[in-house]
Write a protein that holds these residues in place. Structure first.
Motif, PDB file in Angstrom:
ATOM      1  N   THR A  48      54.139  46.892  37.391  1.00  0.00           N
ATOM      2  CA  THR A  48      55.338  47.503  37.967  1.00  0.00           C
ATOM      3  C   THR A  48      55.517  48.919  37.410  1.00  0.00           C
ATOM      4  N   ASP A  49      56.474  49.666  37.989  1.00  0.00           N
ATOM      5  CA  ASP A  49      56.740  51.023  37.490  1.00  0.00           C
ATOM      6  C   ASP A  49      57.239  50.984  36.058  1.00  0.00           C
ATOM      7  N   GLU A  50      57.990  49.941  35.704  1.00  0.00           N
ATOM      8  CA  GLU A  50      58.568  49.871  34.353  1.00  0.00           C
ATOM      9  C   GLU A  50      57.614  49.252  33.350  1.00  0.00           C
ATOM     10  N   TYR A  51      56.766  48.340  33.832  1.00  0.00           N
ATOM     11  CA  TYR A  51      55.957  47.595  32.887  1.00  0.00           C
ATOM     12  C   TYR A  51      54.604  47.259  33.484  1.00  0.00           C
ATOM     13  N   ARG A  52      53.561  47.460  32.679  1.00  0.00           N
ATOM     14  CA  ARG A  52      52.202  47.132  33.134  1.00  0.00           C
ATOM     15  C   ARG A  52      51.608  46.169  32.128  1.00  0.00           C
ATOM     16  N   ASP A  53      51.247  44.978  32.574  1.00  0.00           N
ATOM     17  CA  ASP A  53      50.584  44.022  31.690  1.00  0.00           C
ATOM     18  C   ASP A  53      49.119  44.476  31.572  1.00  0.00           C
ATOM     19  N   PRO A  54      48.739  45.040  30.415  1.00  0.00           N
ATOM     20  CA  PRO A  54      47.408  45.676  30.336  1.00  0.00           C
ATOM     21  C   PRO A  54      46.270  44.676  30.493  1.00  0.00           C
ATOM     22  N   TYR A  55      46.482  43.438  30.089  1.00  0.00           N
ATOM     23  CA  TYR A  55      45.404  42.433  30.160  1.00  0.00           C
ATOM     24  C   TYR A  55      45.108  42.092  31.619  1.00  0.00           C
ATOM     25  N   TRP A  56      46.163  41.755  32.353  1.00  0.00           N
ATOM     26  CA  TRP A  56      45.976  41.397  33.764  1.00  0.00           C
ATOM     27  C   TRP A  56      45.476  42.616  34.549  1.00  0.00           C
ATOM     28  N   CYS A  57      46.096  43.769  34.307  1.00  0.00           N
ATOM     29  CA  CYS A  57      45.749  44.964  35.109  1.00  0.00           C
ATOM     30  C   CYS A  57      44.312  45.417  34.839  1.00  0.00           C
ATOM     31  N   ASP A  58      43.867  45.367  33.581  1.00  0.00           N
ATOM     32  CA  ASP A  58      42.484  45.785  33.287  1.00  0.00           C
ATOM     33  C   ASP A  58      41.494  44.831  33.942  1.00  0.00           C
ATOM     34  N   ALA A  59      41.837  43.532  33.929  1.00  0.00           N
ATOM     35  CA  ALA A  59      40.961  42.551  34.588  1.00  0.00           C
ATOM     36  C   ALA A  59      40.942  42.803  36.100  1.00  0.00           C
ATOM     37  N   TYR A  60      42.119  43.128  36.654  1.00  0.00           N
ATOM     38  CA  TYR A  60      42.208  43.389  38.095  1.00  0.00           C
ATOM     39  C   TYR A  60      41.346  44.606  38.482  1.00  0.00           C
ATOM     40  N   GLU A  61      41.467  45.673  37.684  1.00  0.00           N
ATOM     41  CA  GLU A  61      40.689  46.883  37.980  1.00  0.00           C
ATOM     42  C   GLU A  61      39.199  46.590  37.979  1.00  0.00           C
ATOM     43  N   ALA A  62      38.779  45.664  37.114  1.00  0.00           N
ATOM     44  CA  ALA A  62      37.343  45.368  36.961  1.00  0.00           C
ATOM     45  C   ALA A  62      36.819  44.406  38.021  1.00  0.00           C
ATOM     46  N   THR A  63      37.725  43.874  38.853  1.00  0.00           N
ATOM     47  CA  THR A  63      37.328  42.769  39.734  1.00  0.00           C
ATOM     48  C   THR A  63      37.137  43.196  41.195  1.00  0.00           C
ATOM     49  N   THR A  64      36.065  42.706  41.787  1.00  0.00           N
ATOM     50  CA  THR A  64      35.799  42.890  43.218  1.00  0.00           C
ATOM     51  C   THR A  64      35.937  41.528  43.890  1.00  0.00           C
ATOM     52  N   LEU A  65      36.680  41.490  44.977  1.00  0.00           N
ATOM     53  CA  LEU A  65      36.948  40.205  45.645  1.00  0.00           C
ATOM     54  C   LEU A  65      36.167  40.128  46.960  1.00  0.00           C
ATOM     55  N   VAL A  66      35.216  39.213  46.983  1.00  0.00           N
ATOM     56  CA  VAL A  66      34.354  39.039  48.156  1.00  0.00           C
ATOM     57  C   VAL A  66      34.791  37.760  48.873  1.00  0.00           C
ATOM     58  N   GLY A  67      35.534  37.919  49.946  1.00  0.00           N
ATOM     59  CA  GLY A  67      36.153  36.762  50.607  1.00  0.00           C
ATOM     60  C   GLY A  67      35.245  36.102  51.632  1.00  0.00           C
ATOM     61  N   LEU A  68      35.572  34.855  51.910  1.00  0.00           N
ATOM     62  CA  LEU A  68      34.867  34.109  52.954  1.00  0.00           C
ATOM     63  C   LEU A  68      35.910  33.545  53.905  1.00  0.00           C
TER      64      LEU A  68
END
Ligand code: SF4
Ligand code: SF4
Length: 350
Positions: free
Chosen positions: A114-134
């Motif tokens: 969020t604008d006020e708060y960024r959970d660094p653990y979740w956000c860093d994992a999200y940035e590193a992740t590519t989602l290949v859907g089926l």
């Protein structure tokens, strides 16, 4: 956006090639059903699965995750100073994720980034992740994703969306992350964009026809929050609940956690574990007071959060993507679709 075709004979070789730079996750079957797990070397994803018991939420939000560590050895200079744990955020790809689970990640992002708060653990994992859907060609009976803005071929949150066409996959590459992953696999056989999109549209229409389950949410936004909170139906809804928490653990949009400290010899660590709002311990204060000590308060909290508080706070729909896991898994058949109907049609009597 572009389309590529992937011959199934080249699939395993391609994703193995990507292992040089990506940690892979995907559907794995065992005696308890299918789960999204890390794919160790030589383990290929089970792409012909129907539903997974657990979603991909643990890829970004592990069941147990170390947040901070401290060295308690007083002979070292920075002893007792808590520091961020050295978690790895190497690039990772989740293969075969269902479209509604990718949308769920975007709903969870509203809370963790969020604008006020960024959970660094979740956000860093999200940035590193590519989602290949089926895409889902044969939706199950519990799937009500089309009535909550997702669907069997929904693209929201995905980097690549694939359709299974027997001997090959047709893949729609949606983002630069998706392009990078396709390149890492060596998947570059271009398909005609217009024809491919037309085929995707047909597959989507056919799949959507098979989804007959729905959830009603159209009047929820206009209901007064306190009217719903004080409504008389909560005792009936909560009566059968055994507070097992299954509905929250299987839910791709539930993010409750608890934080614990642990000390072993000279090492201290602070970690978080998945928790559930259905447990009385979750809200019990150190004083012993518990603002949600009664079962009915906890059941009300779960549904009010998903169907009212989240909707009012973010104006991005309800906190549910219609995967149906909680409906299928609840041992006493409590059904979010029925609860939504009860809330949606509730009129306060004067
Ligand atoms: S799965 Fe059913 S019984 Fe278990 S906590 Fe959820 S609503 Fe209650
Ligand atoms: S509330 Fe139930 S149906 Fe909705 S996303 Fe969570 S598990 Fe799926």
């Amino acid at each position: 956006m572009k389309f590529i075709t992937i011959d199934k004979k080249d699939w395993t070789k391609g994703i193995d090639k990507s292992r040089k730079t990506y940690q892979l996750f995907g559907p794995v079957k065992d005696e308890n059903g299918c789960k999204i797990k890390e794919l160790d070397k030589d383990l290929a994803p089970e792409m012909d699965y129907h539903e997974s018991v657990m979603s991909a939420k643990s890829v970004l939000f592990p069941q147990t995750e170390t947040l901070l560590t401290a060295n308690l050895d007083e002979s070292v200079e920075d002893h007792h100073i808590m520091k961020r744990a050295k978690n790895e955020y190497t690039p990772r790809a989740v293969l075969g994720i269902r479209p509604y689970d990718a949308k769920a990640i975007l709903l969870v992002k509203l809370n963790f980034d969020t604008d006020e708060y960024r959970d660094p653990y979740w956000c860093d994992a999200y940035e590193a992740t590519t989602l290949v859907g089926l895409g889902i060609t044969h939706p199950g009976p519990f799937d009500f994703s089309t009535s909550v803005g997702s669907g069997p071929f929904g693209e929201e949150g995905l980097d690549i969306l694939m359709a299974d066409l027997d001997d090959h996959y047709l893949a729609k590459v949606l983002t630069p992350k998706g392009e990078a992953y396709a390149a890492a696999c060596g998947f570059d056989a271009a398909a005609d964009d217009k024809e491919s999109q037309a085929l995707f549209d047909i597959l989507q229409l056919e799949a959507e026809k098979n989804i007959t389950s729905r959830v009603e949410t159209d009047k929820l936004k206009d209901k007064a929050l306190l009217d719903l909170h004080e409504a008389p139906f909560w005792d009936d809804i909560a009566f059968a609940c055994i507070n097992c928490g299954t509905c929250t653990y299987v839910c791709p949009t539930c993010w409750c956690f608890d934080i614990q400290d642990e000390t072993k010899q000279k090492q201290s660590s602070r970690f978080r574990n998945w928790d559930t709002c259905m447990s009385p311990l979750f809200t019990r204060h150190a004083t012993g007071h518990n603002p949600r000590g009664a079962k009915v308060q906890r059941v009300r909290q779960r549904f009010m959060h998903k169907l009212k508080y989240f909707l009012d706070k973010y104006d991005q729909g309800i906190m549910c993507v219609g995967c149906g896991r909680c409906v299928k898994s609840c041992p006493v058949n409590i059904d979010i679709r029925q609860v939504a109907h009860t809330m949606n049609t509730f009129e306060k009597k004067d």
